[in-house]
Design a protein around this motif. Structure first.
Motif, PDB file in Angstrom:
ATOM      1  N   UNK A  48      10.941 -25.056 -18.432  1.00 46.34           N
ATOM      2  CA  UNK A  48      10.298 -24.188 -18.947  1.00 46.34           C
ATOM      3  C   UNK A  48      10.717 -22.725 -19.016  1.00 46.34           C
ATOM      4  N   UNK A  49      10.873 -22.157 -20.165  1.00 46.18           N
ATOM      5  CA  UNK A  49      11.491 -20.540 -20.260  1.00 46.18           C
ATOM      6  C   UNK A  49      10.345 -19.727 -20.009  1.00 46.18           C
ATOM      7  N   UNK A  50      10.346 -18.879 -19.295  1.00 45.11           N
ATOM      8  CA  UNK A  50       9.490 -17.836 -18.617  1.00 45.11           C
ATOM      9  C   UNK A  50      10.219 -16.601 -18.735  1.00 45.11           C
ATOM     10  N   UNK A  51       9.630 -15.470 -19.116  1.00 48.70           N
ATOM     11  CA  UNK A  51       9.933 -14.127 -19.004  1.00 48.70           C
ATOM     12  C   UNK A  51       9.857 -13.964 -17.353  1.00 48.70           C
ATOM     13  N   UNK A  52      10.399 -12.780 -17.001  1.00 45.72           N
ATOM     14  CA  UNK A  52      10.277 -12.309 -15.619  1.00 45.72           C
ATOM     15  C   UNK A  52       8.873 -11.914 -15.354  1.00 45.72           C
ATOM     16  N   UNK A  53       8.055 -11.408 -16.198  1.00 44.44           N
ATOM     17  CA  UNK A  53       6.690 -10.870 -16.201  1.00 44.44           C
ATOM     18  C   UNK A  53       5.873 -12.371 -15.760  1.00 44.44           C
ATOM     19  N   UNK A 110      11.384 -23.501  -3.889  1.00 43.45           N
ATOM     20  CA  UNK A 110      11.290 -23.152  -2.400  1.00 43.45           C
ATOM     21  C   UNK A 110       9.516 -22.446  -2.397  1.00 43.45           C
ATOM     22  N   UNK A 111       9.267 -21.806  -3.448  1.00 44.07           N
ATOM     23  CA  UNK A 111       7.895 -21.251  -3.470  1.00 44.07           C
ATOM     24  C   UNK A 111       6.765 -22.449  -2.946  1.00 44.07           C
ATOM     25  N   UNK A 112       7.035 -23.544  -3.646  1.00 43.67           N
ATOM     26  CA  UNK A 112       6.050 -24.640  -3.414  1.00 43.67           C
ATOM     27  C   UNK A 112       5.863 -24.979  -1.939  1.00 43.67           C
ATOM     28  N   UNK A 113       7.134 -24.641  -1.033  1.00 45.38           N
ATOM     29  CA  UNK A 113       6.945 -24.623   0.416  1.00 45.38           C
ATOM     30  C   UNK A 113       5.800 -23.747   1.008  1.00 45.38           C
ATOM     31  N   UNK A 120       8.314 -29.959 -14.088  1.00 42.53           N
ATOM     32  CA  UNK A 120       7.428 -30.343 -12.950  1.00 42.53           C
ATOM     33  C   UNK A 120       7.274 -29.381 -11.832  1.00 42.53           C
ATOM     34  N   UNK A 121       8.288 -28.497 -11.637  1.00 41.65           N
ATOM     35  CA  UNK A 121       8.034 -27.227 -10.664  1.00 41.65           C
ATOM     36  C   UNK A 121       6.845 -26.536 -11.202  1.00 41.65           C
ATOM     37  N   UNK A 122       7.172 -25.960 -12.464  1.00 47.43           N
ATOM     38  CA  UNK A 122       6.026 -25.301 -13.191  1.00 47.43           C
ATOM     39  C   UNK A 122       4.505 -25.811 -13.072  1.00 47.43           C
TER      40      UNK A 122
END
Length: 333
Positions: free
Chosen positions: A1-6, A48-51, A319-321
């Motif tokens: 998925x494409x996300x802006x930094x905001x 790693x945020x998921x951790x 899947x991470x998003x």
């Protein structure tokens, strides 16, 4: 998925809040996560945020922790992370640490009792943006064999170094003492891929290319005993000076209900007090290394990726998003 930094920052913040973090901790964690992802360091970005989110949920991280900072000397900052994330304690001290380094020529930050750090270069790069030369070291739960050992005694125990450069990206070196990061082994296991020889040992102390066996055994240091000696040096700086858990005594970062309570050490130096033309000298030298000798300069690739991400955003596996969004939805509801 494409996300802006905001968008990415907002999603990370909401997810951290949904997992039980305070507003301050959520903002600190979101900033570090998006910075890693933007510079192309995805292993310690959203994945790693998921951790962190799972650790918040399980109680390995105290999301409401209030770091306690003291100054045993004018140029020393000692922080007890109180079981929270390491970024919050540093964020509270970063500006004052930079001011102290500029005033006294050198200043240090030492932290104990916090979760693992993620991208260590995140800390040194920020100080380089203040015009400071910096060195950082951190430890974590035992994952890597020591010199002459086949059992885990150190974490991957990374070192990071950064220096400002005139009219360009700072030099940023961020590397583990192990031949690879633990999260790279875990990614290979999840993908069903083999790992290269020389990365790890199995539980019997034998070399292995099976990531599942590696996670039950021990990582290997880069360069043999030399890398293991660097890991020990990091251990003394990060855990010895701060009073944090040695890696051998640290609970796992990815299971259980107790956090690793490990350490972080950061040294900041004002180069202009030693060499007034430092930033221009290093810029000229790095340019010579790159143009005349083909040397890869650490930090330049990440800076370019970050510039592109500011315009085009970042691409994160769906899947991470979705997993991160599950935590964010808890806060929304």
């Amino acid at each position: 998925m494409q996300l802006s930094l905001d968008q990415a920052s907002g999603l990370c913040r909401m997810a951290a809040l949904g997992a039980g973090a305070s507003e301050e901790a959520a903002q600190s964690l979101a900033a570090a996560t998006v910075a890693a992802e933007a510079e192309g360091n995805a292993v310690v970005g959203f994945a790693h945020l998921i951790d962190y989110l799972e650790a918040l949920e399980a109680g390995r991280i105290d999301g409401k922790a209030e770091p306690v900072v003291s100054r045993p000397a004018l140029a020393l900052y000692l922080c007890d992370g109180r079981g929270g994330i390491p970024q919050t304690g540093f964020d509270r001290c970063a500006d004052d640490l930079a001011k102290a380094a500029k005033l006294f020529g050198i200043a240090a930050f030492s932290q104990k009792n916090a979760y693992t750090c993620g991208a260590l270069g995140y800390f040194t790069r920020r100080l380089a943006e203040h015009g400071l030369v910096s060195l950082a070291a951190t430890n974590g739960p035992a994952l890597m064999a020591g010199a002459g050992s086949t059992r885990p005694v150190y974490c991957t125990n990374p070192l990071s170094f950064a220096a400002p450069s005139a009219n360009g990206a700072p030099l940023v070196i961020d590397q583990s003492s192990s031949a690879t990061a633990f999260v790279a082994i875990r990614q290979a296991a999840e993908a069903g891929e083999k790992i290269p020889e020389g990365w790890a040992l199995d539980a019997a102390g034998e070399p292995t290319t099976d990531p599942q066996a590696a996670m039950k055994g021990a990582l290997l240091a880069f360069g043999g005993n030399r890398g293991a000696n660097l890991a020990l040096m990091v251990e003394v700086l990060a855990a010895g000076l701060s009073g944090a858990n040695w890696s051998l005594d640290a609970p796992p970062f990815d299971r259980g209900t107790r956090g690793p309570a490990t350490g972080l050490f950061i040294l900041a130096i004002e180069p202009k007090l030693l060499e007034a033309d430092f930033e221009h000298r290093i810029a000229r030298h790095l340019d010579r290394l790159r143009r005349q000798y083909g040397v890869h300069i650490p930090g330049s690739k990440g800076a370019e990726a970050t510039r592109k991400a500011a315009t085009h955003g970042i691409s994160v596996p769906t899947d991470i998003v979705r997993r991160v969004s599950e935590f964010a939805e808890r806060h929304s509801s």
